[in-house]
Design a protein around this motif. Sequence first.
Motif, short mmCIF file in Angstrom:
data_model
loop_
_atom_site.label_atom_id
_atom_site.label_comp_id
_atom_site.label_asym_id
_atom_site.label_seq_id
_atom_site.Cartn_x
_atom_site.Cartn_y
_atom_site.Cartn_z
N UNK A 238 43.30 -55.15 72.07
CA UNK A 238 41.98 -54.65 71.68
C UNK A 238 40.89 -55.33 72.49
N UNK A 239 40.99 -56.64 72.68
CA UNK A 239 39.96 -57.35 73.43
C UNK A 239 39.92 -56.88 74.88
N UNK A 240 41.05 -56.54 75.44
CA UNK A 240 41.04 -55.99 76.80
C UNK A 240 40.39 -54.61 76.81
N UNK A 241 40.60 -53.86 75.75
CA UNK A 241 40.04 -52.51 75.69
C UNK A 241 38.52 -52.53 75.60
N UNK A 242 37.96 -53.53 74.94
CA UNK A 242 36.50 -53.59 74.78
C UNK A 242 35.85 -54.50 75.83
#
Length: 320
Positions: A238-242
């Motif tokens: 998720x952190x990579x996605x945002x």
Amino acid sequence: MCTRVLWNTNDVIVLTGRTMDWPESTQPVIVGFPRGRDRDGSNPAGLVSDPNPLRWTSQYASLVTTIYGLGTVDGLNEAGLAGHGLYLESTDFGPRDPAKPGVQAGLWLQYLLDQADTVAEALRLMDEIQVLKISAHGRDANLHLALEDAGGDSAIIEFGGAEPVIHHGAQYTLMTNDPTYDEQLKLLSLQDFSHPSRDMPLPGNVNPVDRFQRAAYYSALLPAPGSQREAIAGVMAIMRNVSVPFGAPYANFGVYNTEYRTVTDLTNRMYFFELSTSPNVVWIEMDRLKLDDGPVVVDPYDYSLVGDVTDRFTPRELPF
């Protein structure tokens, strides 16, 4: 800019992810601080001049990421309390009340990690202090804080004046930057992300509003983890996605590239760190750090580091 995601609803571990988005390197250093360290809220020396600086001795050891050598912007303590400083343009710490001891904004989070074991205790400590504005590298430290503990409790602390605005409860799991958190919560009321589907429209920009909604969508899609490893991988995804792609020219409209990502395992007191300029993920088991002789550090810009770097820390004195 930055984004924070707390996952406190699975049956395995309590995890938080964050991104650090900024127009230049924040010169991060990962530091293990021992308990029993004396601190001064006006340090490093000369950063602020205040007639009533907060002074304290740390009750808990901590594992943190520093910013510009002036303070702490991310990390956890040995009791299982973690915190994250994110940028909020509208921050206003209010006029100085000389009756309250003052702590410069870069040490605000460090003070809470030093002295509190839970979110509730950290909020109680806020009644006794005043946060002082500072600037670094030509930019004001306009911070709001996200806190969480091993029990899954959470709080968001913002300043729009002399008194903090606090959202306290396990339901406050997401956070980006502007607008204020009240306004961010309204975004979730406009669209229900609790039942995401492939047909649901999803904002795809890199601004804080779109990142907030995207974090909500993907958090709701996380499957029940079968292990600590799976849970950590899910939050890191998720952190990579945002994240904001490294090197993209977004600064001209006020959005900054992601310098690094972290995932904090509050249950097992582990800390995962990933530079956007390196394919290597490193992690630290806090309980194994050797802190008897003072602070120890590791430089995340050492590209030779990969995997468990708990034994790669070396002693170093810091200015705070």
